[in-house]
Design an enzyme around this catalytic site. Structure first.
Site, PDB file in Angstrom:
ATOM      1  N   GLY A 490      -3.168 -41.882 -24.660  1.00 16.13           N
ATOM      2  CA  GLY A 490      -3.432 -42.086 -26.071  1.00 16.13           C
ATOM      3  C   GLY A 490      -4.781 -42.726 -26.275  1.00 16.13           C
ATOM      4  N   GLN A 491      -5.302 -43.337 -25.223  1.00 13.30           N
ATOM      5  CA  GLN A 491      -6.579 -44.042 -25.346  1.00 13.30           C
ATOM      6  C   GLN A 491      -7.755 -43.091 -25.488  1.00 13.30           C
ATOM      7  OE1 GLN A 491      -5.678 -42.657 -22.599  1.00 13.30           O
ATOM      8  NE2 GLN A 491      -6.162 -43.847 -20.752  1.00 13.30           N
ATOM      9  N   SER A 532      -8.843 -50.543 -17.776  1.00 15.60           N
ATOM     10  CA  SER A 532      -9.938 -50.045 -18.626  1.00 15.60           C
ATOM     11  C   SER A 532     -11.070 -49.510 -17.763  1.00 15.60           C
ATOM     12  CB  SER A 532     -10.470 -51.171 -19.541  1.00 15.60           C
ATOM     13  OG  SER A 532      -9.423 -51.817 -20.220  1.00 15.60           O
ATOM     14  N   ARG A 533     -10.735 -48.830 -16.691  1.00 18.18           N
ATOM     15  CA  ARG A 533     -11.737 -48.413 -15.724  1.00 18.18           C
ATOM     16  C   ARG A 533     -12.138 -46.958 -15.839  1.00 18.18           C
ATOM     17  NH1 ARG A 533      -9.060 -45.802 -11.631  1.00 18.18           N
ATOM     18  NH2 ARG A 533     -10.798 -45.989 -10.164  1.00 18.18           N
ATOM     19  N   GLY A 738     -15.480 -50.112 -20.256  1.00 18.40           N
ATOM     20  CA  GLY A 738     -14.184 -49.949 -20.903  1.00 18.40           C
ATOM     21  C   GLY A 738     -13.915 -50.849 -22.095  1.00 18.40           C
ATOM     22  N   GLY A 740     -10.229 -50.493 -23.525  1.00 16.50           N
ATOM     23  CA  GLY A 740      -8.807 -50.314 -23.832  1.00 16.50           C
ATOM     24  C   GLY A 740      -7.987 -51.589 -23.927  1.00 16.50           C
ATOM     25  N   GLU A 741      -8.271 -52.535 -23.018  1.00 14.53           N
ATOM     26  CA  GLU A 741      -7.435 -53.742 -23.008  1.00 14.53           C
ATOM     27  C   GLU A 741      -8.003 -54.860 -23.856  1.00 14.53           C
ATOM     28  OE1 GLU A 741      -5.996 -54.527 -18.677  1.00 14.53           O
ATOM     29  OE2 GLU A 741      -7.948 -53.520 -18.639  1.00 14.53           O
TER      30      GLU A 741
END
Lengths: 784, 157, 297
Positions: A490-491, A532-533, A738, A740-741
């Site tokens: 989903g990211q 988040s890589r 990244g 995401g987190e």
């Protein structure tokens, strides 16, 4: 001469293109793991789980269950002696001599229907000898505590994890930098606090689901909702003592991961019961109740903070202790201890640091990777303490952060030199957007209004040699299929990779497809979709693969045209010569090559580009000091602030405006980056308002949506603004790193700091429920 | 456990299905009709991932018995597009960035479609209220709400 | 340890032809058959293993269950199977019994309200039942069909404890009716949950008031509190204060305090007793004030 379609020379990198899986998802045609059709052969599994947090297994009797019509296979721990573990190998697939948390898997039943499997589970008789459980990490490190893993000394582990045999300490990370005791003597103000951060769960809307098939020839196929097909293959193959090549993991779209579907949690359970069903596939779906406590959760934290600064607000010393309530198995969680250790100060420049980060076994649900990987947990206290420290010396918390936040060249907590970072810019952008310093009037007589900010950093937490690879292959019409091992959760991974290939190769975005589902048999290796890589690591691999393909094409055409390859380019799917203005579409050439003059033979052939990336420069850290040249690959930094109101009649919070700014290096798809900032903020806000796994005696009291509340559409801020800052990552594709987190890391302390600004008190540990806020106000005399 | 023969309309097509007493509408849609767009998130009526239209109204299909659906008119996410032409709410959900993992998306689309059918020009608050039974963990709802607004404007033209 | 089934456990689904058949069957199977309407409470409890039933009896389409009838002489009758969305949106209910519509709108989500019913909410008899307060304060009367035919049940005597009512095996609630409301009346249901919308109540306050020349204050206030006692709680002393004294800041505070003193909430996963008591006080004051303003507009 074909011209670029937009003003963006690296398009579609940098463009907010619509995601390439959007249409499949809005039509309901996107396939998730529970959607695969297996026909009437499919069996259904249910798991026999421990009702006790800690007990010895005296006897397991499956005979009555096995004799039930419709039951096709039952497995128990005695059938499998291999152990699982991403970092520390501490977990049997099924419990053998003891159970360690409520929900621990003792047996798996496969049957024709899920109802029969459930009935059979009830008929499996297990005799337990209950032992006193460890329910708190501070208790767990005492000599009197039950030792949850007596065999800790025999477990395999990598050289950057330090388990202490005979105890409940699965890992310890120490930082000893400078001289904290001397440092504190020089401080004009010191703040000491204790924070307890509860366990929470990822709550992906799609629960875990795995289908496993174990063929007579030994080939194992696992269809599963997974962030980590290769890691799951690796860990399961090792635990079963078979070659990775004989385990095939097939991973389609994931309905939310957030770390819950990384590593191995329940996937191995489907695999082992399939060993008994003679080649019939077996499906295991976790109920929502199981999802809450029986797969992975985010471990709890008991944290002690002590930090001090001089009269000018320079941070002098930080002395923190982190006790991680890591749960029954720490095979993954040991690295959270480490990551929170090497990032333990938060994104600040501090000359004197003493930190102990301990991973403590408890008889609680299994702590695994969750978005932020230790960062949200430690920042809860870090960022509220920084505010408190600023208040002590009567300094604006914004100024305090500007002064002390990490900048390029600073020596950080592990002795590493900080790379270029836009953290200061993030702080300024956020302060501007939230109108920092301006006291806003409350919107009603029963409201109190305040603003709070928090900053963060996080590095991808992974082994130093986590690698990515990619392949770009063509179709006859010039379109491309990109094979990768990283997952779309989903990211937006697939979309971003497609943009990168399109840009690097010189073809339209619409020509690029990403091969899904990931299949470890055909897809190139990817360590895991975590940390988040992927934008950075897999992006590098994908870009290299596209450039490799590009080079093959350019080299071929330059030969065919007898031109210097430097004069050639690929634009919009056409090879062009800047010198002669000759053009050749990619179509056909990329498969069939180019005929020589007068068709006297052929040149070239099917073009396959490949790329691989693995960081090479991460060094080890000293076991006793936590110092080393390069602890991590890089940090993403950022800042969030909220303008909120507290209702003094009920304690309820309402965020009027939320602002985020993160330095992502280069936004490959700006809209999707903003989407991560928005989604992360709301998830962080949800944990700040509502979320806690209420554990009593090791039993989760609220394992359902009824009483584990998450944010709904009615809870979100009135206004949310997301700002992209770009300070290039030197080894990132187009400078990207990244996001995401990171967007859920500073959220809870930003809210805590805003509450303090609004009502002048701290309300305690998260979640900042209305009750907690109201009773804190009552106890402080703010309301009667 | 006995079986019930039910006849119902699903996405405009008449279906006849034999269902056991305890089979939910969700399981029937997914397992008997192979319409896997509608998702199972909690089986308790809390997350909304299983939302379908039943006689025009959104329901949690995990909380409806298939056996109750004799004569019913059911619309799932697969029934929103007509002749491969996407519904405006599907178009705007794509273009607004309201889709991330996509698991809540079918339920959201059905709920939103029903909202616009009964209230063609909803306010922001009305949209938030209408979506409160659809949990999303990825997007933070912001672009979902935006997509509903944009669809209502598109349909007004 | 949780015992939830992945979906629903095995049971038989039965659609009786008439109320007589239904009551007879249910009376003959007192422990292993149960009527259901929307199923939104029932199915959840069944899935959690709390309601092992052999037969589920669908009573939704039986006589009188689907009516909404307003008569300007006699009042309102709502069939037991009418879903909450219909109650929230029906023009006669919105106009003549707005408290009922407003309370219905606070329940759960739109999807659940497509199935959930007022009478189901009442029969479930949860201390947190959102509709119960509105029904009690407006004088709701249940029509029940049992093995001996039809009878009426008053809500004031209906609830025996959490999840327990006076209903006997064979009983099926077929409708709820409300008398005509006094000409000048107003009401509000104020629900405090964890989320802004959609949650169960931590505390729920229903206030219904109307002009009453016989009352010393000129107004009669009816209050009902959810989630603060084993059953929906009527704080009588608070009602008396509001009827007996002139309504002003002091009497409002006094009434709110009386309500707080009267309730005996428990600590549970949703909230502590301490917090609930304060919320009763604060929300009674807030809601009574709001209703008062409406009445005296």
């Amino acid at each position: 001469m074909p011209t670029k379609q937009s003003d963006n020379p690296i398009a579609p990198v940098g463009d907010s293109v619509v995601r390439l899986d959007a249409r499949a998802k809005v039509t309901g045609s996107a396939i998730f793991a529970d959607d695969f059709q297996f026909g009437p052969n499919l069996l259904h599994a249910r798991v026999v789980r421990s009702p006790h947090p800690m007990a010895l297994i005296k006897k397991v009797d499956t005979s009555e269950a096995e004799s039930m019509p419709g039951v096709k296979g039952i497995v128990t721990g005695k059938d499998f002696d291999g152990m699982l573990g991403l970092y520390l190998t501490d977990r049997y697939i099924l419990c053998r001599d003891r159970v360690r948390y409520v929900g621990d898997a003792v047996a798996v039943v496969a049957a024709e229907t899920v109802e029969i499997a459930e009935e059979a589970v009830k008929k499996v008789k297990v005799e337990y000898e209950v032992l006193p459980p460890v329910l708190d990490p501070e208790e767990g490190i005492k000599p009197s505590a039950t030792v949850v893993h007596p065999d800790l000394g025999n477990y395999a582990y990598p050289n950057f994890i330090f388990p202490e045999a005979g105890t409940n300490i699965a890992n310890r990370f120490k930082v000893r930098k400078g001289d904290v005791d001397d440092g504190f003597k020089k401080c004009a103000a010191i703040v000491e606090r204790k924070y307890r951060v509860p366990h929470i769960q990822h709550v992906p809307i799609e629960p875990h689901v795995s289908v496993a098939k174990w063929d007579e020839d030994g080939h194992i196929t696992l269809w599963t909702s997974s962030q980590s097909p290769f890691a799951q293959r690796n860990l399961i193959a090792k635990a079963l003592h078979v070659s990775q090549g004989s385990v095939e993991v097939i991973a389609p779209y994931v309905g939310g991961g957030f770390g819950a579907k990384a590593g191995v949690s329940m996937e191995s359970l489907a695999v082992v019961v399939a060993s008994k069903t003679k080649g019939r596939p077996v499906k295991l779906v976790l109920t929502r109740e199981e999802e809450f406590h029986a797969a992975f959760c985010r471990q709890g934290l008991v944290a002690f903070y002590k930090m001090g600064c001089d009269k000018d607000g320079n941070l002098i010393a930080v002395d923190n202790q982190y006790y991680w309530d890591a749960g029954a198995y720490t095979e993954y969680g040991v690295n959270i201890t480490r990551a929170s250790g090497y990032s333990s100060t938060g994104p600040y420049r501090v000359p004197n640091v003493r930190v102990d980060s301990l991973c403590v076994y408890t008889n609680h649900p299994v702590g695994g990777p969750m978005r932020g990987f230790g960062m949200p947990e430690i920042h809860v206290g870090l960022e509220q303490c920084m505010d408190d420290l600023a208040h002590e010396i009567k300094m604006d918390p914004y100024e305090f952060r500007k002064k002390n936040c990490v900048k390029e060249g600073d020596i950080i907590v592990t002795g590493m030199k900080m790379h270029p970072t836009g953290l200061s810019k993030c702080i300024d952008e956020v302060a501007k957007a939230i109108d920092w310093g301006k006291k806003e009037p409350a919107t009603a007589p029963n409201k109190r209004r305040g603003k709070g900010m928090a900053i963060m950093w996080k590095a991808p937490a992974m082994p130093p040699n986590a690698g990515s690879s990619a392949e770009v292959k063509f179709n006859e019409d010039g379109t491309v299929d990109v094979a990768i091992g990283g997952q779309e959760l989903g990211q937006g991974t697939f979309t971003v990779m497609a943009q990168m290939v399109a840009s690097a190769l010189g073809i339209p975005y619409e020509w690029v497809r990403i091969s899904t589902p990931i299949d470890t048999k055909f897809s190139p290796y990817e360590w895991q979709t975590v940390a988040s890589r992927l934008t950075w690591s897999m992006g590098n691999a994908v870009r290299l693969a596209a450039l490799d393909a590009r080079k093959q094409i350019i080299d071929l055409v330059s030969k065919a045209w007898n031109e210097d390859p430097n004069n050639l380019d690929i634009r919009n799917g056409v090879v062009v010569s800047y010198k002669t203005e000759e053009t050749l579409p990619l179509k056909d050439t990329v498969i069939y090559g180019i005929p020589k003059e007068n068709y006297n033979g052929w040149m070239g052939g099917p073009v396959v580009g490949r790329g691989s990336f693995m960081p090479t420069y991460v060094t080890g850290l000293d076991k006793d000091t936590g110092q080393g040249e390069r602890a991590v690959v890089h940090y993403t930094t950022g800042c969030q602030a909220v303008d909120l109101e507290v209702d003094i009649e009920t304690g309820k919070l309402d965020i009027i405006k939320a602002v985020s700014a993160f330095d992502v290096g280069k936004a490959i798809n700006p809209d999707m980056v903003r989407g991560q900032m928005e989604g992360g903020f709301v998830m962080g806000m949800s944990t700040g308002y509502f979320e806690a796994m209420r554990l009593k005696g090791g039993v989760m009291q609220n394992p359902s949506f009824v009483d584990y509340r998450i944010a709904t559409s009615s809870d979100i801020p009135q206004k949310i603004e997301s700002i992209i800052v770009e300070v290039a990552q030197d080894d990132g594709p187009w400078g990207a790193r990244g996001i995401g987190e990171h967007s859920m890391v500073p959220t809870v302390p930003a809210i805590g700091n805003a509450i303090f600004d609004a009502i002048g008190i701290r309300v305690g540990d998260p979640p900042f429920s209305a009750e907690k806020v109201y009773l804190a106000m009552m106890d402080a005399g703010i309301v009667k | 456990m006995s079986y019930h023969r039910i006849t119902l309309t699903v996405n405009g097509t008449k279906e006849q299905v034999d269902v056991p007493s305890n089979m939910t509408l969700l399981r029937m849609i997914r397992e008997k009709l192979a319409l896997t767009g509608t998702k199972n998130g909690c089986a308790a009526g809390e997350c909304g991932a299983c939302t379908v239209l039943m006689n025009g109204e959104p329901v949690n299909s995990c909380m409806v018995l298939a056996a109750e659906c004799d004569g019913a008119n059911i619309v799932t996410v697969e029934g929103l597009a007509k002749d491969h032409q996407l519904d405006p709410i599907q178009e705007t959900m794509m273009s607004s960035g309201g889709v991330q993992c996509g698991f809540c998306t079918p339920g959201i689309l059905v709920t939103a479609r029903a909202l616009l059918d009964r209230n063609p020009n909803p306010s922001e608050n009305e949209i938030r209220e209408a979506l409160v039974g659809n949990l999303c963990r990825c997007t933070g709802y912001i672009r979902i709400i935006d997509a509903v607004k944009k669809a209502s404007h598109a349909e007004a033209r | 340890m949780n015992n939830s089934h992945p979906a629903l456990p095995e049971f038989e689904y039965m659609k009786p032809a008439s109320l007589a058949d239904a009551s007879k069957f249910l009376a003959e199977h007192p422990t292993d058959a149960r009527p259901f309407m929307g199923g939104t409470d029932t199915f959840v409890r069944m899935r959690d293993g709390l309601l092992p039933m052999h037969t589920m009896v669908d009573v939704k389409v039986l006589e009188g269950m689907n009516q909404i009838k307003f008569d300007s002489a006699t009042g309102l009758t709502i069939g037991a199977a009418v879903c909450m969305n219909k109650v929230a949106s029906h023009p006669d209910i919105r106009k003549y019994y707005p408290l009922l519509s407003q309370a219905a709108e606070t329940v759960a989500s739109y999807q659940l309200r497509s199935r959930a019913t007022i009478c189901g909410n009442i029969c479930n008899a949860s201390p947190a039942g959102d509709m119960i307060g509105a029904c009690i304060t407006m004088g709701g009367l249940l029509t029940v069909h049992g093995v001996n035919g039809f009878r009426k049940e008053s809500l004031t005597t209906f609830f025996l404890g959490p999840g327990k009512t006076v209903l006997k095996p064979g009983d099926i609630v077929t409708s709820i009716s409300f008398p005509l409301l006094p000409a000048k009346s107003a009401g509000k249901y104020r629900k405090l949950g964890r989320n802004t919308l959609s949650d169960l109540s931590i505390v729920g306050v229903t206030v219904f008031a109307y002009a009453d020349a016989k009352a010393a204050s000129g107004y009669k206030f009816k209050l009902a509190l959810a989630s603060v006692a084993p059953v929906t709680f009527v704080p009588v002393k608070a009602e008396e204060i509001l009827s007996g004294k002139a309504i002003n800041a002091d009497s409002l505070e006094e009434a709110a305090q009386a309500a707080m003193d009267a309730v005996t909430p428990i600590d549970d996963v949703r909230g502590s007793a301490r917090y609930r008591k304060y919320m009763v006080r604060n929300l009674v004051k807030e809601t009574v004030t709001e209703v008062w303003k409406q009445l005296t507009k």
